[in-house]
Enzyme design. Structure first.
Site, PDB file in Angstrom:
ATOM      1  CE  LYS A 113     153.811  -0.262  -7.104  1.00 59.19           C
ATOM      2  NZ  LYS A 113     153.362  -1.544  -6.605  1.00 59.19           N
ATOM      3  CE  LYS A 195     157.366  -2.860 -13.465  1.00 55.84           C
ATOM      4  NZ  LYS A 195     157.580  -3.809 -12.408  1.00 55.84           N
ATOM      5  CE  LYS A 198     150.926  -8.201 -10.685  1.00 48.37           C
ATOM      6  NZ  LYS A 198     151.384  -7.466  -9.505  1.00 48.37           N
TER       7      LYS A 198
HETATM    8  P1  ATP Z   1     152.415  -3.529 -10.449  1.00 49.02           P
HETATM    9  O1  ATP Z   1     152.125  -2.959 -11.796  1.00 49.02           O
HETATM   10  O2  ATP Z   1     151.195  -3.796  -9.629  1.00 49.02           O
HETATM   11  O3  ATP Z   1     153.495  -2.808  -9.701  1.00 49.02           O
HETATM   12  P2  ATP Z   1     154.017  -5.558 -11.722  1.00 49.02           P
HETATM   13  O4  ATP Z   1     153.351  -6.059 -12.941  1.00 49.02           O
HETATM   14  O5  ATP Z   1     155.141  -4.618 -11.886  1.00 49.02           O
HETATM   15  O6  ATP Z   1     152.964  -4.982 -10.706  1.00 49.02           O
HETATM   16  P3  ATP Z   1     154.986  -7.173  -9.512  1.00 49.02           P
HETATM   17  O7  ATP Z   1     153.915  -7.809  -8.694  1.00 49.02           O
HETATM   18  O8  ATP Z   1     155.637  -5.948  -8.962  1.00 49.02           O
HETATM   19  O9  ATP Z   1     154.461  -6.879 -10.986  1.00 49.02           O
HETATM   20  O10 ATP Z   1     156.107  -8.224  -9.845  1.00 49.02           O
HETATM   21  C1  ATP Z   1     155.959  -9.609  -9.847  1.00 49.02           C
HETATM   22  C2  ATP Z   1     157.189 -10.252 -10.443  1.00 49.02           C
HETATM   23  O11 ATP Z   1     157.193 -10.042 -11.860  1.00 49.02           O
HETATM   24  C3  ATP Z   1     158.526  -9.689  -9.927  1.00 49.02           C
HETATM   25  O12 ATP Z   1     159.456 -10.748  -9.750  1.00 49.02           O
HETATM   26  C4  ATP Z   1     158.961  -8.773 -11.001  1.00 49.02           C
HETATM   27  O13 ATP Z   1     160.357  -8.606 -11.020  1.00 49.02           O
HETATM   28  C5  ATP Z   1     158.433  -9.474 -12.257  1.00 49.02           C
HETATM   29  N1  ATP Z   1     158.160  -8.483 -13.298  1.00 49.02           N
HETATM   30  C6  ATP Z   1     157.266  -7.473 -13.235  1.00 49.02           C
HETATM   31  N2  ATP Z   1     157.269  -6.750 -14.358  1.00 49.02           N
HETATM   32  C7  ATP Z   1     158.194  -7.312 -15.174  1.00 49.02           C
HETATM   33  C8  ATP Z   1     158.652  -7.016 -16.495  1.00 49.02           C
HETATM   34  N3  ATP Z   1     158.154  -6.028 -17.194  1.00 49.02           N
HETATM   35  N4  ATP Z   1     159.587  -7.809 -17.044  1.00 49.02           N
HETATM   36  C9  ATP Z   1     160.097  -8.855 -16.345  1.00 49.02           C
HETATM   37  N5  ATP Z   1     159.717  -9.183 -15.089  1.00 49.02           N
HETATM   38  C10 ATP Z   1     158.769  -8.438 -14.510  1.00 49.02           C
END
Ligand code: ATP
Ligand code: LTN
Length: 331
Positions: A113, A195, A198
């Site tokens: 980040k 991955k 969002k």
């Molecule tokens: P950001 O992009 O803002 O970092 P993010 O989409 O990675 O956000 P988080 O808020 O960090 O999402 O994660 C929320 C939940 O979703 C966590 O339990 C995380 O492990 C799960 N998660 C996030 N991305 C994935 C993915 N690509 N596959 C499976 N689980 C995911």
């Protein structure tokens, strides 16, 4: 017998994707009848990256509605907004005094980040895992259901709990990560090495829970596949493998079953089938979320009830922490 305690949270930092749904929220539903669950909306975490105030407010309520639409029962568990319980910030401060700058700066997510938000590498970003440790430790959590990407943060939570207990006496339960079977890591539709996230800047990389049917179908249609024309899960086919994973997660079938079903299907039709499956599965959740969002005062009342429950549990741990550390609490 005493029930085990589960804690998890999602940040209202963007529109949720199907990866957040499949990898997190959806899996929590099955846990609520067997465990005492605390599910939070991690708004204090979200502001470690710059947020538009009106958006943050809107997304917080949308996330609450989504939790419930996915099947989280606010009567069974404590569903609340992290900033409504000030004990999180208080315990975070205490844990900061036990965290070494070196260990915080070595966290993978912090490094990622920091590169992504180079103009805003703030103290909160580095403190993110310490706040997460505070979340978990406040409730004497046994198990933390998260995706594999959060495992390193949980290791830190365990280290901090042990460090505190060694220094001041038994206070915190040591939490375990709970990586659920079947909660596959979903990759970006545009780059299967990444991955799905969002906050991806390419809107075609992620399917959002708020996307309508046409958008979902279009995104899957544009998803990258691999050379060849067979629908199989293989290391040299990361794009198709990811689509198969998504399909199975929404259809509730195994990869071999899906491979068999698409044995004679080309990539175009396969992608259409994946899109339709996802759109069909999301439609009832989306409708229920909208229904809930129409009654904001009811939602806010549920969140207040959740915060009261969380506050009661958190206060117990926090008082113990202050006492053990020698803070004067009056006669
Ligand atoms: P950001 O992009 O803002 O970092 P993010 O989409 O990675 O956000 P988080 O808020 O960090 O999402 O994660 C929320 C939940 O979703 C966590 O339990 C995380 O492990 C799960 N998660 C996030 N991305 C994935 C993915 N690509 N596959 C499976 N689980 C995911
Ligand atoms: N960082 C987490 C969200 C989160 C969390 C928590 C998860 C904040 N506090 C406590 C589990 C336990 C994420 O999934 N990105």
């Amino acid at each position: 017998m005493e029930r085990k305690i589960i804690y998890s949270a999602v940040q209202p930092s963007g529109n949720l994707t199907i990866a957040n749904y499949v990898g997190a929220i959806r899996n929590w539903v099955a846990l609520q009848s067997d465990y005492d669950c605390f599910f939070a909306i991690a708004d204090l975490h979200a502001v470690t990256v710059r947020q538009e105030p009106a958006e943050l407010r809107r997304r917080t309520l949308e996330l609450a509605a989504l939790y419930i639409a996915c099947g989280i029962d606010p009567e069974k568990c404590a569903l609340y907004v992290q900033s409504h319980v000030s004990a999180h910030a208080e315990l975070c401060w205490i844990l900061n005094t036990l965290t070494y700058v070196g260990e915080a700066s070595r966290m993978t997510q912090f490094k990622d980040k920091s590169l992504k938000h180079a103009e805003n590498v703030n103290m909160g970003l580095m403190d993110y895992p310490v706040l997460m440790a505070a979340d978990v430790l406040l409730y004497q959590t046994d198990l933390v259901p998260v995706g594999a990407d959060q495992k390193q943060h949980l290791e830190l939570a365990r280290d901090l709990a042990l460090r505190f207990n060694n220094r001041y006496g038994e206070t915190f339960r040591i939490p375990e990560p709970y990586i659920l079977k079947g909660s596959a890591r979903i990759a970006s539709l545009q780059d299967p090495a990444k991955k799905m996230s969002k906050s991806d800047e390419n809107p075609n990389a992620s399917v959002f829970l708020s996307d309508d049917r046409d958008t979902i179908l279009r995104k899957f249609k544009r998803a990258v596949t691999d050379s060849g024309n067979t629908v199989v899960c293989a290391e040299d086919k990361p794009g198709v493998s990811n689509l198969l994973q998504i399909y199975c997660s929404f259809k509730g079938c195994t990869v071999p079953e899906a491979e068999r079903a698409f044995e004679h299907t080309g990539y175009g039709d396969f992608k259409l089938a994946v899109g339709e499956t996802v759109a069909d599965a999301l439609a009832p959740v989306q409708a229920e979320q909208q229904r809930l969002l129409a009654d904001k005062s009811y939602l806010s009342q549920l969140l207040k009830q959740g915060a009261d429950r969380a506050f009661y549990a958190a206060r117990k741990t926090l008082s113990k922490v202050y006492r053990k550390m020698g803070f004067y609490r009056g006669e």
